[in-house]
Write a protein that holds these residues in place. Structure first.
Motif, mmCIF file in Angstrom:
data_model
loop_
_atom_site.group_PDB
_atom_site.id
_atom_site.type_symbol
_atom_site.label_atom_id
_atom_site.label_comp_id
_atom_site.label_asym_id
_atom_site.label_seq_id
_atom_site.Cartn_x
_atom_site.Cartn_y
_atom_site.Cartn_z
ATOM 1 N N THR A 96 11.491 -14.811 5.684
ATOM 2 C CA THR A 96 10.523 -15.723 6.291
ATOM 3 C C THR A 96 10.270 -16.900 5.348
ATOM 4 O OG1 THR A 96 8.423 -14.914 5.354
ATOM 5 C CG2 THR A 96 9.416 -13.618 7.152
ATOM 6 N N PRO A 97 9.765 -18.034 5.870
ATOM 7 C CA PRO A 97 9.474 -19.175 5.001
ATOM 8 C C PRO A 97 8.183 -19.021 4.203
ATOM 9 C CG PRO A 97 8.956 -19.716 7.274
ATOM 10 C CD PRO A 97 9.626 -18.367 7.299
ATOM 11 N N VAL A 98 7.455 -17.927 4.431
ATOM 12 C CA VAL A 98 6.189 -17.687 3.744
ATOM 13 C C VAL A 98 6.434 -17.195 2.323
ATOM 14 C CG1 VAL A 98 4.054 -16.328 3.770
ATOM 15 C CG2 VAL A 98 5.054 -17.141 5.923
ATOM 16 N N ARG A 99 5.711 -17.747 1.365
ATOM 17 C CA ARG A 99 5.777 -17.258 -0.014
ATOM 18 C C ARG A 99 4.762 -16.132 -0.134
ATOM 19 N NH1 ARG A 99 9.938 -18.640 0.400
ATOM 20 N NH2 ARG A 99 11.137 -20.179 -0.770
ATOM 21 N N LEU A 100 5.256 -14.931 -0.262
ATOM 22 C CA LEU A 100 4.429 -13.735 -0.186
ATOM 23 C C LEU A 100 3.596 -13.531 -1.447
ATOM 24 C CD1 LEU A 100 7.165 -11.388 1.288
ATOM 25 C CD2 LEU A 100 5.436 -12.679 2.565
ATOM 26 N N SER A 101 2.411 -13.011 -1.253
ATOM 27 C CA SER A 101 1.534 -12.651 -2.360
ATOM 28 C C SER A 101 1.658 -11.144 -2.595
ATOM 29 C CB SER A 101 0.083 -13.020 -2.027
ATOM 30 O OG SER A 101 -0.790 -12.578 -3.043
ATOM 31 N N VAL A 102 2.195 -10.775 -3.757
ATOM 32 C CA VAL A 102 2.407 -9.363 -4.081
ATOM 33 C C VAL A 102 2.032 -9.107 -5.537
ATOM 34 C CG1 VAL A 102 4.291 -9.085 -2.419
ATOM 35 C CG2 VAL A 102 4.812 -9.734 -4.770
ATOM 36 N N PRO A 103 1.723 -7.864 -5.888
ATOM 37 C CA PRO A 103 1.476 -7.545 -7.302
ATOM 38 C C PRO A 103 2.784 -7.595 -8.096
ATOM 39 C CG PRO A 103 1.427 -5.555 -5.952
ATOM 40 C CD PRO A 103 1.506 -6.711 -5.002
ATOM 41 N N ASP A 104 2.674 -7.642 -9.410
ATOM 42 C CA ASP A 104 3.849 -7.741 -10.283
ATOM 43 C C ASP A 104 4.782 -6.543 -10.173
ATOM 44 O OD1 ASP A 104 2.940 -10.170 -11.187
ATOM 45 O OD2 ASP A 104 1.946 -9.339 -12.963
ATOM 46 N N THR A 105 4.266 -5.444 -9.661
ATOM 47 C CA THR A 105 5.082 -4.227 -9.552
ATOM 48 C C THR A 105 6.132 -4.325 -8.446
ATOM 49 O OG1 THR A 105 3.344 -3.293 -8.145
ATOM 50 C CG2 THR A 105 3.311 -2.702 -10.497
ATOM 51 N N ILE A 106 5.983 -5.302 -7.542
ATOM 52 C CA ILE A 106 6.923 -5.445 -6.429
ATOM 53 C C ILE A 106 7.780 -6.692 -6.637
ATOM 54 C CG2 ILE A 106 7.167 -5.854 -3.945
ATOM 55 C CD1 ILE A 106 4.760 -4.212 -3.446
ATOM 56 N N LYS A 107 9.089 -6.510 -6.564
ATOM 57 C CA LYS A 107 10.024 -7.618 -6.718
ATOM 58 C C LYS A 107 10.311 -8.237 -5.348
ATOM 59 C CE LYS A 107 10.253 -6.484 -11.009
ATOM 60 N NZ LYS A 107 9.433 -7.255 -11.972
ATOM 61 N N VAL A 108 10.292 -9.562 -5.287
ATOM 62 C CA VAL A 108 10.547 -10.275 -4.042
ATOM 63 C C VAL A 108 11.671 -11.274 -4.235
ATOM 64 C CG1 VAL A 108 9.605 -11.842 -2.300
ATOM 65 C CG2 VAL A 108 8.167 -10.036 -3.243
ATOM 66 N N MET A 109 12.622 -11.287 -3.320
ATOM 67 C CA MET A 109 13.646 -12.325 -3.284
ATOM 68 C C MET A 109 13.519 -13.049 -1.955
ATOM 69 S SD MET A 109 17.149 -11.218 -5.174
ATOM 70 C CE MET A 109 17.180 -11.074 -6.965
ATOM 71 N N LYS A 148 0.813 -1.224 0.000
ATOM 72 C CA LYS A 148 0.000 0.000 0.000
ATOM 73 C C LYS A 148 0.844 1.270 0.000
ATOM 74 C CE LYS A 148 -4.058 -2.049 2.223
ATOM 75 N NZ LYS A 148 -4.935 -2.055 3.436
ATOM 76 N N ILE A 149 2.098 1.179 0.487
ATOM 77 C CA ILE A 149 2.955 2.369 0.474
ATOM 78 C C ILE A 149 3.983 2.304 -0.651
ATOM 79 C CG2 ILE A 149 2.647 2.977 2.901
ATOM 80 C CD1 ILE A 149 5.184 1.517 3.584
ATOM 81 N N ASN A 150 3.685 1.422 -1.625
ATOM 82 C CA ASN A 150 4.479 1.356 -2.859
ATOM 83 C C ASN A 150 5.951 0.992 -2.653
ATOM 84 O OD1 ASN A 150 2.237 2.152 -4.519
ATOM 85 N ND2 ASN A 150 2.543 4.255 -3.804
ATOM 86 N N ALA A 151 6.203 0.030 -1.782
ATOM 87 C CA ALA A 151 7.564 -0.493 -1.674
ATOM 88 C C ALA A 151 7.954 -1.102 -3.017
ATOM 89 C CB ALA A 151 7.634 -1.546 -0.578
ATOM 90 N N LYS A 152 9.203 -0.930 -3.407
ATOM 91 C CA LYS A 152 9.638 -1.423 -4.715
ATOM 92 C C LYS A 152 10.080 -2.886 -4.681
ATOM 93 C CE LYS A 152 11.141 3.090 -6.442
ATOM 94 N NZ LYS A 152 12.303 3.900 -6.934
ATOM 95 N N GLY A 153 10.570 -3.317 -3.521
ATOM 96 C CA GLY A 153 11.062 -4.682 -3.430
ATOM 97 C C GLY A 153 11.144 -5.149 -1.993
ATOM 98 N N ILE A 154 11.104 -6.478 -1.811
ATOM 99 C CA ILE A 154 11.172 -7.070 -0.480
ATOM 100 C C ILE A 154 12.173 -8.214 -0.486
ATOM 101 C CG2 ILE A 154 9.895 -8.293 1.327
ATOM 102 C CD1 ILE A 154 7.332 -6.980 0.252
ATOM 103 N N LEU A 155 13.102 -8.181 0.472
ATOM 104 C CA LEU A 155 14.004 -9.305 0.704
ATOM 105 C C LEU A 155 13.385 -10.096 1.844
ATOM 106 C CD1 LEU A 155 16.694 -10.667 -0.068
ATOM 107 C CD2 LEU A 155 17.808 -9.272 1.670
#
Length: 211
Positions: free
Chosen positions: A178-191, A168-175
């Motif tokens: 946690t063992p959880v597979r996060l649900s995010v929109p395509d605009t956010i990159k997750v590693m 909601k605050i437009n984070a660009k990416g998340i490292l």
């Protein structure tokens, strides 16, 4: 990173390693190297290195190898080493504390500028010279400190909830540690970095080596 070809994530993860080892070669006074020399130093198959480099065009010359300074400059620009990106750490447990003590600014183009933890007071405190606030102030302080990326080291039950707030605050990416597979929109990159999975994989390799 500016390119028309989609770079595989495995290749993307190796780019900082290439930059690190090229800096070592430059420090040693090496002018040029072969893919085999880089392979021997990094313990990565030379064919993999050549394939990774091929995504970026002709970085070397057949029979000559690679110009160290040219490659160093290329990867420095590709990784935007001159532009520091601000990071927010969410969860200051044992792992989070270790990340705060290390911080990334000394050796990388990222730096932790603010952290959040449920045990921190609303007015904030300081750990390893980094301001730490209660998560209730995430939206406010994330923006105030100009954070663009987040490191998630919270409990599994809190992971998706905190991720939803970051979305909601437009984070660009998340490292994600946690063992959880996060649900995010395509605009956010997750590693994802799952230490237990990596340790299990290492255990398997050790037990099955030489069989």
């Amino acid at each position: 990173m500016k390119q028309e070809v989609k770079i595989p994530q495995a290749t993307t993860k190796r780019l900082p390693l290439y930059y690190r080892f090229l800096k070592n070669f430059a420090t040693e006074g090496k002018k040029r190297i072969s893919s085999q020399e880089l392979s021997d130093a990094m313990k990565i198959d030379s064919a993999t290195i050549r394939r990774d480099f091929s995504y970026f065009g002709a970085l070397g010359k057949k029979g000559y190898g690679y110009d160290v300074q040219y490659l160093l400059e290329f990867f420095r620009q590709t990784l935007d080493q001159d532009e520091v990106m601000n990071v927010a750490l969410i969860g200051v447990g044992n792992l989070g504390n270790g990340l705060l003590k290390y911080n990334f600014q000394k050796n990388h183009n990222t730096r932790i500028v603010v952290a959040f933890d449920s045990k921190a007071p609303m007015e904030g405190t300081t750990i390893s010279d980094i301001p730490v606030f209660h998560p209730d102030r995430l939206e406010e302080m994330y923006k105030e400190f100009g954070a663009e990326l987040a490191i998630l080291t919270v409990s599994s039950r809190s992971a998706q909830m905190m991720t939803d707030r970051l979305v909601k605050i437009n984070a660009k990416g998340i490292l994600n540690f946690t063992p959880v597979r996060l649900s995010v929109p395509d605009t956010i990159k997750v590693m994802n970095i799952d230490l237990s999975v990596e340790l299990q994989a290492l255990t398997y390799l050790v037990r099955n080596s030489g069989k």
